[in-house]
Design a protein around this motif. Structure first.
Motif, PDB file in Angstrom:
ATOM      1  N   TYR A  95       0.846  -1.194   0.000  1.00  0.00           N
ATOM      2  CA  TYR A  95       0.000   0.000   0.000  1.00  0.00           C
ATOM      3  C   TYR A  95       0.882   1.245   0.000  1.00  0.00           C
ATOM      4  O   TYR A  95       2.060   1.217   0.330  1.00  0.00           O
ATOM      5  N   MET A 131       0.518   5.935   0.036  1.00  0.00           N
ATOM      6  CA  MET A 131      -0.336   7.083   0.250  1.00  0.00           C
ATOM      7  C   MET A 131      -0.449   7.875  -1.049  1.00  0.00           C
ATOM      8  O   MET A 131       0.513   8.484  -1.495  1.00  0.00           O
ATOM      9  N   PHE A 185      -5.708  11.211   3.777  1.00  0.00           N
ATOM     10  CA  PHE A 185      -5.684  10.163   4.800  1.00  0.00           C
ATOM     11  C   PHE A 185      -5.640  10.778   6.202  1.00  0.00           C
ATOM     12  O   PHE A 185      -6.285  10.272   7.126  1.00  0.00           O
ATOM     13  N   LEU A 226      -5.591   6.493   0.626  1.00  0.00           N
ATOM     14  CA  LEU A 226      -4.767   5.291   0.771  1.00  0.00           C
ATOM     15  C   LEU A 226      -4.870   4.455  -0.505  1.00  0.00           C
ATOM     16  O   LEU A 226      -5.963   4.135  -0.959  1.00  0.00           O
TER      17      LEU A 226
END
Length: 407
Positions: free
Chosen positions: A208, A210, A216, A271
């Motif tokens: 994952y 950002m 976020f 995300l």
């Protein structure tokens, strides 16, 4: 009335004595420059002089306070500007470390420079004033504010002061803060908000990232619960409708439903998650508890990552993001404190101007009441001197008069 010899002598003695006393008082006034030699000379004026003298003495002390406060604030301002300049150089190095073509040797060279920057920052955080006090140690100003222990992997940079904040009275009604605790300024810097306890069932998890840290951060701040940890747990589930349903596992409520496109990352609340799988596959994550990290410690952790030859590229990129967010948050906090220091310096300058104006007025008022007018006093001195000379000259003649002189 019968004029006796004793009466003549007493009257002349009193006249001469009074003239001598007045002449002595005027001579003392000329010598001292003061018109009021004793309270009885002008009782009302004497009270006013005492009051004005108290105000003038108080102004002198306030001016000393302003000088001391100004010196402290200017030292803080200079120190923070130096830290800001050095840390900005560190930020450039962190950005440079994200270049995919740099070698292991390049990383070590960047780490070495970051170590020097970290040491400089720690030295500046332990700045002392002219009295030898550590300006960022709070009330524990005689003890070093920050101690660096590279062997401590959990908390290598330890704050040894307290939250104490000193203030100084600049006038009867104005008091300003003259110090800031290093805990507030350097320790309590927000670290990057993130997720933790990541797990996938059925999905092929490719990691994952950002896409938008700001988005976020907003989601994290609105939804993180410090009271109910279960409410910080979320699950992404692939539905038959080719959508991903995001559910809060603690409350059971559906937070969002977003499209799923095979082969492409899924974006939720800033995300970006790389998950590929079939219907019913799930991806769980938890909102990480907000942390605070010392600004110098952020640089230190980045240096460790640069020197770690076994670190994965995924973890390395996370360390870069952690460092950039930590540095930016630290710089932002110092910028706000710099602005506050500037405002307090302006207040001190304004109060000083008012005190100087008031002091001039009080000095003038006191001078009018107590200081001698030399022209007037000189003329009075000459008059009293003439009167005394006349008294001395006339007394022998009056004392020598006798009826026997006419027999």
């Amino acid at each position: 009335m019968r004029v006796t010899t004793n009466l003549i002598f007493d009257q002349n003695f009193r006249a001469i004595n009074n003239s001598q006393g007045k002449l002595s008082d005027i001579q003392t006034q000329l010598a001292s420059g003061r018109k009021l030699l004793r309270p009885s000379d002008d009782p009302v004026g004497a009270v006013q002089v005492i009051r004005l003298t108290e105000e003038i003495d108080k102004t002198v002390q306030y001016r000393r306070n302003i000088d001391l406060a100004t010196n402290n604030l200017e030292l803080q301002d200079t120190t923070m500007r130096s830290i800001n300049e050095i840390v900005n150089r560190g930020r450039v190095l962190v950005v440079q470390s994200g270049n995919g073509i740099i070698s292991t040797e390049d990383r070590r060279a960047l780490a070495s420079e970051l170590d020097q920057i970290r040491n400089q920052v720690i030295d500046l955080m332990n700045t002392q004033n002219a009295s030898g006090e550590y300006i960022f140690a709070g009330y524990q100003s005689r003890e070093q504010a920050f101690n660096f222990n590279p062997g401590n992997s959990i908390n290598p940079i330890q704050f040894q002061g307290d939250d104490g904040i000193n203030s100084m009275q600049l006038s009867d009604s104005v008091s300003i803060q003259t110090t800031v605790s290093g805990k507030t300024l350097f320790e309590d810097v927000k670290a990057r908000l993130d997720i933790t306890n990541v797990s996938a069932a059925g999905f092929a998890f490719g990691g994952y990232d950002m896409q938008s840290q700001d988005d976020f951060d907003v989601f994290h701040e609105l939804n993180f619960s410090a009271v109910s940890p279960a409410n910080n747990q979320y699950q992404m589930e692939l539905l038959a409708s080719n959508e991903i349903q995001v559910t809060n596992l603690g409350t059971g409520s559906v937070v969002d439903t977003i499209p799923y496109i095979a082969g492409q990352p899924t974006v939720f609340a800033g995300l970006t998650v790389d998950i590929q799988g079939g219907v019913g596959s799930t991806f769980d994550f938890e909102l990480k508890r907000p942390d605070k990290q010392n600004l110098a410690e952020t640089l230190h952790n980045m240096s460790l990552a640069l020197n770690d030859s076994s670190i994965s590229d995924y973890q390395y990129q996370r360390e870069i993001r952690n460092a950039l967010v930590g540095i930016d948050n630290g710089l932002d906090k110092m910028a706000r404190e710099n602005s506050s220091v500037g405002a307090r310096l302006n207040i001190a300058e304004s109060v000083l101007g008012s005190l100087l104006d008031t002091d001039v007025a009080n000095q003038k008022a006191r001078s009018t009441i107590q200081d001698v007018d030399y022209a007037e006093a000189s003329a009075e001195f000459s008059k009293q001197e003439t009167a005394l000379s006349a008294a001395f000259a006339s007394f022998p003649r009056v004392a020598g008069l006798s009826l026997f002189d006419f027999i």
